[in-house]
Design an enzyme around this catalytic site. Structure first.
Site, short mmCIF file in Angstrom:
data_model
loop_
_atom_site.label_atom_id
_atom_site.label_comp_id
_atom_site.label_asym_id
_atom_site.label_seq_id
_atom_site.Cartn_x
_atom_site.Cartn_y
_atom_site.Cartn_z
N ALA A 91 38.52 25.34 37.09
CA ALA A 91 37.93 24.77 35.88
C ALA A 91 38.90 24.84 34.69
CB ALA A 91 36.66 25.56 35.55
N SER A 118 37.67 20.08 39.83
CA SER A 118 36.44 20.83 39.53
C SER A 118 35.44 20.00 38.74
CB SER A 118 36.80 22.09 38.72
OG SER A 118 35.62 22.68 38.19
N GLN A 139 35.03 18.48 43.58
CA GLN A 139 34.21 19.69 43.76
C GLN A 139 32.94 19.55 42.95
OE1 GLN A 139 33.98 22.37 41.08
NE2 GLN A 139 32.26 23.15 42.28
N TYR A 141 29.35 21.15 41.62
CA TYR A 141 28.33 22.16 41.41
C TYR A 141 27.02 21.40 41.30
CZ TYR A 141 31.52 26.06 40.29
OH TYR A 141 32.45 27.06 40.34
N THR A 167 30.29 23.49 46.18
CA THR A 167 30.47 24.94 46.07
C THR A 167 29.12 25.63 46.13
OG1 THR A 167 32.49 24.64 44.81
CG2 THR A 167 31.41 26.79 44.62
N LYS A 242 31.93 24.85 50.21
CA LYS A 242 32.95 25.83 49.82
C LYS A 242 32.23 27.11 49.40
CE LYS A 242 36.54 26.55 46.31
NZ LYS A 242 35.92 27.40 45.30
N SER A 264 35.52 31.01 51.67
CA SER A 264 35.98 31.36 50.32
C SER A 264 35.02 32.36 49.70
CB SER A 264 36.02 30.08 49.45
OG SER A 264 36.29 30.40 48.08
N HIS A 266 35.39 32.63 46.35
CA HIS A 266 35.62 32.18 44.97
C HIS A 266 36.75 32.99 44.32
CE1 HIS A 266 33.15 29.36 42.37
NE2 HIS A 266 34.03 29.78 41.50
N ARG A 269 35.67 36.10 42.36
CA ARG A 269 35.09 35.92 41.02
C ARG A 269 33.57 35.98 40.99
NH1 ARG A 269 38.72 33.71 37.48
NH2 ARG A 269 37.24 32.42 36.33
N GLY A 298 41.72 32.03 48.88
CA GLY A 298 41.59 33.41 48.40
C GLY A 298 42.76 34.26 48.82
N GLY A 299 43.65 34.56 47.89
CA GLY A 299 44.72 35.52 48.15
C GLY A 299 45.97 34.96 48.77
N ILE A 300 46.04 33.63 48.92
CA ILE A 300 47.27 33.04 49.49
C ILE A 300 48.37 33.12 48.43
CG2 ILE A 300 48.35 30.88 50.28
CD1 ILE A 300 46.28 31.42 52.30
N ARG A 301 49.40 33.89 48.71
CA ARG A 301 50.52 34.03 47.76
C ARG A 301 51.87 33.77 48.42
NH1 ARG A 301 46.54 33.72 45.49
NH2 ARG A 301 45.63 35.08 43.89
C1 LIG Z 1 40.09 30.37 36.66
C2 LIG Z 1 39.40 29.89 37.91
C3 LIG Z 1 38.45 28.89 37.82
C4 LIG Z 1 37.81 28.44 38.97
N1 LIG Z 1 36.92 27.40 38.87
C5 LIG Z 1 36.32 26.96 40.00
C6 LIG Z 1 35.45 25.82 39.95
O1 LIG Z 1 35.24 25.24 38.90
N2 LIG Z 1 34.84 25.44 41.10
C7 LIG Z 1 35.05 26.07 42.30
O2 LIG Z 1 34.49 25.69 43.32
N3 LIG Z 1 35.91 27.12 42.38
C8 LIG Z 1 36.54 27.56 41.27
N4 LIG Z 1 37.44 28.60 41.37
C9 LIG Z 1 37.72 29.20 42.68
C10 LIG Z 1 38.90 28.50 43.36
O3 LIG Z 1 38.56 27.20 43.75
C11 LIG Z 1 39.39 29.25 44.60
O4 LIG Z 1 38.29 29.49 45.45
C12 LIG Z 1 40.10 30.57 44.31
O5 LIG Z 1 40.84 30.49 43.12
C13 LIG Z 1 41.02 30.92 45.45
O6 LIG Z 1 41.61 32.17 45.26
P1 LIG Z 1 43.10 32.36 44.69
O7 LIG Z 1 43.03 32.16 43.21
O8 LIG Z 1 43.40 33.78 45.08
O9 LIG Z 1 44.00 31.35 45.37
C14 LIG Z 1 38.11 29.04 40.22
C15 LIG Z 1 39.09 30.03 40.30
C16 LIG Z 1 39.75 30.46 39.17
C17 LIG Z 1 40.82 31.50 39.29
#
Ligand SMILES: Cc1cc2nc3c(=O)[nH]c(=O)nc-3n(C[C@H](O)[C@H](O)[C@H](O)COP(=O)(O)O)c2cc1C
Length: 368
Positions: A91, A118, A139, A141, A167, A242, A264, A266, A269, A298-301
């Site tokens: 976002a 997003s 994506q 919501y 999501t 997702k 995922s 998220h 978060r 999630g966590g891919i670096r």
């Molecule tokens: C700042 C931020 C905003 C996000 N906003 C959304 C969003 O609007 N919709 C959504 O489905 N996921 C959102 N996500 C989740 C990401 O799509 C994703 O699942 C996540 O960042 C993957 O993990 P990673 O940051 O470790 O790669 C957000 C993640 C972050 C860090």
């Protein structure tokens, strides 16, 4: 691949890996924006675990493979991708760069990476789509206002989005303490422009002794499986869910006619203390049994993390924070560079494990 943007050459050699972008990004962001982008829910155990679990897995190299004709291409839902790395929906990208999602879509197009936009993008979904020369997914919501939700789907289809990513792991916001402590609020000029004009719910109760959520309007309007069936009936686009972390939910999604699943949490978060996504992937892959493609984020670096996810059952991965930090530090070239770094690492890992193509990447190459 398209030629790189000219300024890619100006990226300092000291940025040799995705993690090297973090200090540059942090320097260019307000403390509040940093807390929003980098932080996770509660104690951030899941946020950290997503990365740590990848680091615990070991790869086995293979000797003297024939690698001629190798590549990292794949086809997903009839769309051709150059590499199994997509940009996750994040976002409010104008928080970290004035061009926001426009810089990201330019970069995604230059490296032919799929991008998921997003619902809460800080630019109109149509404006982003006009710049896209790469597969673009929307994506969604599911909003309490279902008519507005239907209209979002229609707009995404009309703008040329090629898949819908619903999501399902955030019917309520996670409690993100880092963000709360930093006093995060959206600054003027950054908003979810695609949600303008939507009917919103009255604020939830805040009086001491009242329930925070239960009995309130938010949960009553939260999406449920019946909404997924409704969405499925609304569009001919492939629909992915997702935020799946449980094999039963994966089975149900397949039974509902969903076309793909994104494992995922998220990015740590929403619900803290969940396991890492890579820890649950194999179990979900067994439940799905190849009936629909599985993706993971999630966590891919590292490219080796991409490799591990593919080895344990994913067809592709998405990255979130890594490209957002690239965007904050260097705009579109930073995002290009992040994808290129991950892809280069993936290619090296493939060469050293004897994998010519993504199909050769299997569980026998990962020690658990
Ligand atoms: C700042 C931020 C905003 C996000 N906003 C959304 C969003 O609007 N919709 C959504 O489905 N996921 C959102 N996500 C989740 C990401 O799509 C994703 O699942 C996540 O960042 C993957 O993990 P990673 O940051 O470790 O790669 C957000 C993640 C972050 C860090």
């Amino acid at each position: 691949m398209h030629s790189p943007l000219p300024t890619l050459q100006q990226i300092p050699a000291s940025i040799a890996a995705v993690a090297d972008y973090e200090p540059f990004a942090r320097e260019r962001m307000s403390e509040q924006a940093w807390a929003y982008m980098a932080g996770g829910a509660a104690d951030e155990l899941t946020l950290r675990e997503n990365c740590a679990a990848f680091q615990r897995l070991r790869l086995r190299s293979r000797a003297l493979p024939d690698l001629s004709g190798g590549h990292t291409r794949l086809e997903l839902f009839g769309q051709r991708l150059e590499q199994p790395i997509l940009l996750a929906p994040v976002a409010y990208q104008k928080l970290v760069h004035p061009d926001g999602e426009l810089a990201t879509v330019l970069a995604a197009s230059a490296v032919r990476a799929g991008m998921v936009v997003s619902t809460q993008a800080s630019l109109a979904l149509e404006e982003i789509a006009r710049q896209a020369q790469t597969p673009l997914w929307f994506q969604l919501y599911v909003q309490p206002d279902r008519e507005f939700t239907r209209e979002l789907v229609r707009r995404a289809e009309a703008a040329g989005y090629q898949a819908l990513v619903v999501t399902v792991d955030a019917p309520v916001n996670g409690l993100r303490n880092r963000e709360q402590r930093a006093g995060f609020a959206l600054p003027a000029g950054v908003e979810a422009v695609n949600l303008r004009g939507m009917r919103t719910l009255p604020p939830t109760a805040t009086r001491i002794g009242d329930s925070v959520l239960f009995g309130g309007p938010l949960l009553a309007a939260a999406p449920a499986w019946r909404d997924l069936a409704w969405l499925r009936s609304l569009t001919r686009l492939p629909v992915l869910v997702k935020g799946v972390m449980h094999p039963e939910d994966a089975r149900r999604a397949v039974a509902e006619g969903i076309d793909g699943i994104i494992v995922s949490n998220h990015g740590g978060r929403t619900l803290d203390t969940q396991p890492a996504t890579i820890e649950v992937l194999a179990e979900i892959a067994r439940a799905v049994d190849g009936r629909v493609p599985l993706l993971l984020d999630g966590g891919i670096r590292r490219g080796t993390d991409v490799f591990k996810a593919l080895a344990l059952g994913a067809s592709a991965v998405l990255v979130g924070r890594p490209y957002v930090f690239g965007l904050a530090a260097a705009g579109a070239p930073g995002v290009c560079h992040v994808v290129q770094l991950l892809r280069a690492e993936l290619e090296v890992a493939m060469a050293l494990t004897g994998c010519r193509t993504l199909a050769d990447i299997g569980p026998g190459l990962v020690d658990r």
